[in-house]
Design a protein around this motif. Structure first.
Motif, mmCIF file in Angstrom:
data_model
loop_
_atom_site.group_PDB
_atom_site.id
_atom_site.type_symbol
_atom_site.label_atom_id
_atom_site.label_comp_id
_atom_site.label_asym_id
_atom_site.label_seq_id
_atom_site.Cartn_x
_atom_site.Cartn_y
_atom_site.Cartn_z
ATOM 1 N N ALA A 93 0.855 -1.342 -0.025
ATOM 2 C CA ALA A 93 0.002 0.026 -0.082
ATOM 3 C C ALA A 93 0.767 1.159 -0.049
ATOM 4 O O ALA A 93 0.595 2.123 -0.688
ATOM 5 N N VAL A 94 1.880 1.176 0.853
ATOM 6 C CA VAL A 94 2.758 2.318 0.806
ATOM 7 C C VAL A 94 3.644 2.506 -0.292
ATOM 8 O O VAL A 94 3.971 3.508 -0.919
ATOM 9 N N SER A 95 3.975 1.342 -1.173
ATOM 10 C CA SER A 95 4.727 1.278 -2.360
ATOM 11 C C SER A 95 4.244 1.457 -3.495
ATOM 12 O O SER A 95 4.736 1.315 -4.697
ATOM 13 N N ARG A 96 2.806 1.379 -3.522
ATOM 14 C CA ARG A 96 1.849 1.224 -4.594
ATOM 15 C C ARG A 96 2.254 2.118 -5.894
ATOM 16 O O ARG A 96 2.572 1.828 -7.042
ATOM 17 N N ASP A 97 2.659 3.522 -5.581
ATOM 18 C CA ASP A 97 2.856 4.280 -6.520
ATOM 19 C C ASP A 97 4.193 4.196 -7.329
ATOM 20 O O ASP A 97 4.480 4.821 -8.218
ATOM 21 N N ARG A 98 4.904 3.664 -6.652
ATOM 22 C CA ARG A 98 6.532 3.331 -6.844
ATOM 23 C C ARG A 98 6.736 1.988 -7.090
ATOM 24 O O ARG A 98 7.784 1.230 -6.716
ATOM 25 N N LEU A 99 5.734 0.866 -7.445
ATOM 26 C CA LEU A 99 6.024 -0.508 -7.159
ATOM 27 C C LEU A 99 7.191 -0.928 -8.253
ATOM 28 O O LEU A 99 7.901 -1.755 -7.886
ATOM 29 N N ASP A 100 7.269 -0.557 -9.368
ATOM 30 C CA ASP A 100 8.347 -0.768 -10.456
ATOM 31 C C ASP A 100 9.614 -0.639 -9.624
ATOM 32 O O ASP A 100 10.596 -1.484 -9.754
ATOM 33 N N GLU A 101 9.677 0.698 -9.205
ATOM 34 C CA GLU A 101 11.056 0.967 -8.643
ATOM 35 C C GLU A 101 11.286 0.274 -7.302
ATOM 36 O O GLU A 101 12.278 -0.455 -7.031
ATOM 37 N N ALA A 102 10.390 -0.371 -6.613
ATOM 38 C CA ALA A 102 10.642 -1.088 -5.473
ATOM 39 C C ALA A 102 11.106 -2.547 -5.892
ATOM 40 O O ALA A 102 12.201 -3.097 -5.262
ATOM 41 N N ILE A 103 10.580 -3.057 -6.893
ATOM 42 C CA ILE A 103 11.092 -4.234 -7.159
ATOM 43 C C ILE A 103 12.416 -4.201 -7.965
ATOM 44 O O ILE A 103 13.213 -4.975 -7.972
ATOM 45 N N ALA A 104 12.627 -2.952 -8.735
ATOM 46 C CA ALA A 104 13.903 -3.179 -9.677
ATOM 47 C C ALA A 104 15.131 -2.708 -8.518
ATOM 48 O O ALA A 104 16.143 -3.258 -8.762
ATOM 49 N N ASP A 105 14.808 -2.089 -7.519
ATOM 50 C CA ASP A 105 15.700 -2.146 -6.248
ATOM 51 C C ASP A 105 16.345 -3.521 -6.012
ATOM 52 O O ASP A 105 17.605 -3.587 -5.909
ATOM 53 N N GLY A 106 15.588 -4.468 -5.830
ATOM 54 C CA GLY A 106 16.051 -5.921 -5.684
ATOM 55 C C GLY A 106 16.866 -6.296 -6.749
ATOM 56 O O GLY A 106 18.001 -6.896 -6.319
ATOM 57 N N GLU A 107 16.652 -6.028 -7.892
ATOM 58 C CA GLU A 107 17.257 -6.409 -8.950
ATOM 59 C C GLU A 107 18.777 -5.762 -9.120
ATOM 60 O O GLU A 107 19.896 -6.357 -9.580
ATOM 61 N N ARG A 108 18.659 -4.444 -8.646
ATOM 62 C CA ARG A 108 19.883 -3.840 -8.613
ATOM 63 C C ARG A 108 20.723 -4.101 -7.544
ATOM 64 O O ARG A 108 22.150 -4.193 -7.742
ATOM 65 N N ALA A 109 20.378 -4.492 -6.517
ATOM 66 C CA ALA A 109 20.982 -5.071 -5.331
ATOM 67 C C ALA A 109 21.866 -6.130 -5.896
ATOM 68 O O ALA A 109 23.162 -6.411 -5.401
ATOM 69 N N VAL A 110 21.262 -7.151 -6.537
ATOM 70 C CA VAL A 110 21.986 -8.460 -7.089
ATOM 71 C C VAL A 110 23.072 -8.064 -8.033
ATOM 72 O O VAL A 110 24.376 -8.414 -8.057
ATOM 73 N N ALA A 111 22.946 -6.866 -8.809
ATOM 74 C CA ALA A 111 24.059 -6.464 -9.893
ATOM 75 C C ALA A 111 25.097 -5.806 -8.865
ATOM 76 O O ALA A 111 26.335 -6.132 -9.218
ATOM 77 N N LEU A 112 24.819 -4.965 -8.026
ATOM 78 C CA LEU A 112 25.674 -4.443 -7.170
ATOM 79 C C LEU A 112 26.681 -5.632 -6.208
ATOM 80 O O LEU A 112 27.900 -5.539 -6.370
ATOM 81 N N ALA A 113 26.022 -6.564 -5.791
ATOM 82 C CA ALA A 113 26.767 -7.757 -5.024
ATOM 83 C C ALA A 113 27.492 -8.235 -6.191
ATOM 84 O O ALA A 113 28.750 -8.893 -5.724
#
Length: 977
Positions: A606-626
């Motif tokens: 509910a809090v992230s609803r308007d930025r949902l794609d960003e919330a999901i992409a952050d996880g993928e960026r973290a994998v790339a950074l690691a």
């Protein structure tokens, strides 16, 4: 009564019930209170472009001239060790070395800013350290040793005074053993931090001498390391175990002998810290209790009234004894914000209790203990940390609460210690606003081994963030005079990796943060990247290329952590729910438990609803950074490392981080896309969820297989996540089942309303005009409501919560049977069954949208929909009792309702409210699974454990009163509506 009059009565009754339902809905909305606002999260600076300089050559020092002083001699030995580590010969250390290239002396400086001040000069004649005291000279020598180990140039002429005079550390891993069996389970969430429990024997001589020696060796090793890093104080857990309350009749001879034996064994060990120039503070929770002490307090003060001066007089007596027995102690540190069984040492009868929970209680405690501390010229350090329990539950983060409790407590011996974050040691939190309040002396708390960020197992360079916080507090509050760094403490001791600071595992990875905190306390303006570079040189490698790659890895570490372990659009908000402030990492609650509960996941969505794609992409960026971080380290030559084993440790750690972040990224996508489907019905979101779920299941299986038995890099706990996903996978099926059931229930009600079926007509009349319900019994009259109740509740609970099914069906059955037996009227079946169908139709209508998941998404996050549903549902619930009273009499209704409540609540009381809630929550996955494994659901939500007993008693009293009341004749069927 005419039909019109009867209709009016029913209409008025329904209106009253709906109004009551509205009141309940308002109360539920106030209790849940989900709200969020932007948080002032500090922006962390990262410098990826900085290149560490090549290490400077170590100076040539054949001899070190020092005065006859123990502190200075030990510091000189640290310089000698640093030279040897850099490949130089070990210099001689003595008083008379006329050609010594390093000279240390004490030059008394009246009016010096600090006894730790020193002047460091470096010329062609050699290096000279001049301190304002022996402590200052020793500090200067430790600084020279640090420069040598770091490969940094020694300044030509520098005067140094510590900006932060009090630099505390915890006791590290002292007293904790690397026991594989204890760590292997990974689910020991005990929070006890006592360091001497391993030496306690069940009888005389009470202390295992060999264990005490082992603990003593660990303590001395830790103190030597902490002093060399620049710390000058240590916090040692313990209080009650070192006092006997001599002169009071608290303990028997055996208890006194045990505590005296502990003092005899450990007082000399702790004195080692004081002998090395460190201040020693003891640490206790309040209210600290033992069974004999609790009995004594009850006998002499009448109970545990924490506002009673007589109670605190007993603790004053103990504190006086502690300072007499250990005169080197600088004071006592107190925490009131946590306590309970999870903090208890196994085999000990000491415990802490959450009892000091009001402003009056805190003030009474501090006033009393400060009086005793002042008499000994000692300090009381009061930790402002609280976990939301009681009237001072937000003392830690709310400036108004801080002012209310502490504003006019201006005692020179009072120090207030506060975590630097506006919450626990998470990222994505503002700096603590209470640090700018009050006139008390203040300490800023930092955690080197971040418990919520993989227990310090991952690279996590906090230097820049800690610097930003410390400089801010120093600029805004002139009373900040200390830091307290946790090198090992925080969180469960055996639920994470088996890393024990200085002793076991890859502890070096978080030693960086301990080292940096001390450096910053001395000189807050030192560039953070220089501190990290120095640590890399002295710990990992002095090779320029290798050090550069390591620095690049650490420069990426914070972004990887803050994106991989957090859902940014949610974490960057200040969220309130259930009267509490949930942490920013709510999807991992807590530590290594990946949650699957609807309350957390739905709120995050509910809090992230308007930025949902960003919330999901952050996880993928973290994998790339690691992955980038791992590639930087695997690209280094093992021969360029101080110890190739450390390189391998780091490579293994980064493999683990990539694997973990891959699994978490797939999980976050799964749950957020599922919530999106629940919210919108989007087929695209459903397909994205399906793909992410398959990726998650593969990654999770691989993660558990690879790291499930790894003690150094243990797998995360996905039990709660899988419970939630198992239920969410059934949402669509449950929605179709609800639609089919709803059609059946509506058909029964339609047939009843039109009179096309005698059984259905009886149920319809029982639900709408109970006084007209036929006084008859047929198998169908019982079977239809029972089947509807069972099937609907199975759909509601995903066929996964037998405890809820049993409780619900038993409640309906007990009430129906009791009303029938007490009233003697068969119409009870039609009334109870008819109302059950109405209630079931309402539930099924909501479930038919997109299953139970949608029901709970709306409940947690949609105030209007929730209010409408609760209003109608509560009115329908109350109508059950009104209808039954109209059909079978008020007396029978009250007796049946009271009796059913007494039986069911009594059963819950017999099980225990906490265990009962745990079973119920584990099956429904509504609240975080970890709640009951940590503090407990009742503690966290402030639910009185006695509530079931009170409810059972209330039900029994109501039933008894109705049974004893004068029975008035009733004439059913008089309303011809």
């Amino acid at each position: 009564m005419t039909a019109v009059a009867g209709g009016r009565v029913v209409g008025v009754t329904v209106a009253i019930l709906l109004a009551a339902g509205g009141v309940v809905a308002y109360g539920v909305d106030s209790a849940l209170g989900l709200s969020h606002a932007d948080a002032d999260v500090p922006v962390e600076a990262t410098n990826l472009a900085l290149r560490p300089q090549p290490a400077a050559d170590a100076p040539t020092i054949d001899a070190i001239a020092v005065p006859d002083d123990r502190l200075i001699a030990r510091a000189a030995a640290s310089v000698a060790d640093a030279l040897v580590a850099r490949g130089r010969p070990r210099p001689a250390i003595g008083h008379d070395h006329p050609k010594a290239r390093l000279r240390a002396r004490v030059v008394l400086q009246p009016g010096a800013e600090s006894p730790e001040s020193y002047r460091l000069t470096n010329s062609a004649d050699g290096i000279t350290v001049e301190g304002a005291s022996a402590q200052g000279t020793a500090a200067g020598l430790y600084a020279v040793a640090d420069r040598i180990r770091s490969g940094a140039a020694i300044p030509a002429n520098e005067v140094v005074t510590p900006r932060v005079p009090l630099r505390l550390t915890d006791a590290g891993s002292v007293g904790r053993e690397a026991d594989p069996a204890a760590f292997r389970g990974g689910t020991d969430y005990s929070l006890n931090t006592d360091i001497v429990g391993g030496a306690l024997l069940p009888g005389a001589p009470w202390v295992d001498a060999a264990a005490a020696d082992r603990i003593g060796n660990q303590f001395r090793q830790f103190v030597d390391h902490a002093v060399a890093q620049g710390y000058n104080g240590i916090v040692v857990p313990g209080f009650l175990e070192y006092v006997t309350f001599a002169g009071l009749d608290v303990y028997d001879d055996a208890d006194r002998a045990r505590n005296e034996a502990l003092v005899t064994a450990f007082a000399p060990i702790f004195a080692y810290a004081a002998d090395n120039g460190m201040r020693v503070y003891f640490l206790t929770d309040m209210l600290a209790l033992s069974p004999p002490l609790e009995r004594y307090l009850e006998q002499t003060t009448g109970g545990l009234d924490v506002t009673d001066e007589r109670l605190w007089a007993v603790y004053q007596h103990g504190l006086d004894e502690l300072f007499d027995r250990m005169p080197y102690a600088s004071g006592l540190m107190i925490r009131v914000g946590e306590g309970g069984a999870v903090y208890k040492q196994r085999g000990w009868d000491y415990e802490s209790r959450l009892a000091v929970t009001t402003p009056a209680a805190v003030r009474a405690m501090l006033t009393a203990l400060l009086r005793t501390a002042g008499q000994h010229d000692k300090d009381i350090i009061f930790r402002s940390w609280t976990v939301g329990v009681g009237a001072v539950g937000d003392l830690h983060t709310n400036p108004a609460s801080y002012d209310e409790v502490l504003s006019d407590l201006d005692d020179p011996h009072l120090i207030v210690s506060t975590k630097y974050t506006a919450g626990d040691f998470y990222s994505h939190l503002p700096l603590n606003p209470t640090m700018s309040r009050g006139s008390q002396r203040r300490i800023v708390e930092f955690q080197a081994r971040r418990e919520f960020e993989a227990f310090g197992a991952l690279p996590n360079d906090l230097t820049a963030l800690h610097q930003q916080a410390l400089r801010h507090f120093l600029d805004t509050n002139p009373h900040v005079e200390g830091i307290w760094t946790w090198t090992q403490d925080g969180g469960p001791l055996r639920a994470g990796p088996m890393s024990l600071y200085l002793r076991t595992g890859f502890w070096q990875i978080y030693d960086l943060n301990a080292y940096a905190a001390a450096r910053l306390a001395w000189q807050p303006g030192t560039p953070a990247e220089h501190i990290t570079r120095d640590w890399i040189h002295q710990t990992l490698s002095t090779d320029p290329v290798t050090a550069d790659r390591i620095a690049g890895m650490f420069a990426r570490s914070r972004a990887a952590i803050t994106e991989g372990l957090y859902i940014g659009p949610y974490a960057d908000k200040s969220v309130k729910a259930l009267g509490l402030e949930p942490p920013p990492m709510m999807w991992i609650f807590e530590w290594d438990i990946v949650t699957g509960d609807s309350a957390a996941i739905d709120s995050i969505y509910a809090v992230s609803r308007d930025r949902l794609d960003e919330a999901i992409a952050d996880g993928e960026r973290a994998v790339a950074l690691a992955t980038e971080m791992r590639d930087l380290i695997t690209g280094t030559d093992p021969a360029t490392w101080r110890d190739p084993a450390l390189r391998q440790h780091l490579v293994d750690t980064l493999d683990y981080q990539v694997d973990l972040f891959t699994t978490l990224a797939a999980y976050r996508t799964t749950v957020l896309r599922h919530a999106q489907w629940l919210d919108t019905g989007s087929r695209q979101a459903q397909e994205q969820e399906r793909q992410a779920r398959a990726a998650y299941e593969e990654s999770r299986t691989r993660h558990l297989a690879r790291y499930g038995a790894d003690l150094d890099l243990p797998a995360y706990n996905f039990t709660a996540a899988d419970l939630g996903l198992d239920r969410s996978a059934r949402d669509q099926a449950m929605a179709w089942l609800a639609r089919i059931l709803l059609a059946g229930v509506l058909l029964v009600l339609l047939l009843g309303a039109t009179g096309r079926s005698a059984t259905c007509r009886a149920l319809w009349l029982g639900a709408t005009r109970p006084w007209k319900a036929p006084d008859a019994t047929t198998p169908a009259l019982l079977a239809i409501p029972a089947a509807a109740l069972l099937a609907s509740r199975l759909a509601y609970t995903w066929f996964a919560a037998p405890a809820h099914i049993a409780l619900t069906l038993t409640a309906w059955l007990l009430f129906a049977v009791a009303v029938r037996l007490i009233s003697g009227r068969n119409r009870a079946w039609a009334v109870v069954g008819g109302v059950a169908l109405i209630r079931t139709a309402l539930l099924l209508a909501v479930l038919s949208v997109r299953g139970p998941g949608h029901y709970w998404l709306q409940f947690w996050t949609a105030p209007t929909a929730r209010a409408v549903y609760i209003t109608v549902a509560f009115a329908a619930f109350c109508w059950l009792f009104v209808a039954t009273a109209l059909a079978c009499g008020a007396r029978a209704t009250i007796m049946a309702a009271g009796g059913a409540l007494a039986v069911l609540a009594g059963a819950v009381a017999a099980i225990g409210l906490e265990p009962a809630l745990t079973i119920w929550n584990d099956q429904l996955a509504l609240l975080p699974w970890g709640l009951s494994r940590i503090l407990g659901i009742t503690v966290y939500l402030g639910i009185p454990p006695s509530l079931p007993a009170i409810a059972a008693g209330t039900g029994a009293i109501a039933a008894t009163a109705a049974a004893l009341g004068r029975r008035r004749p009733t004439t059913p069927g008089r309303i011809d509506a």
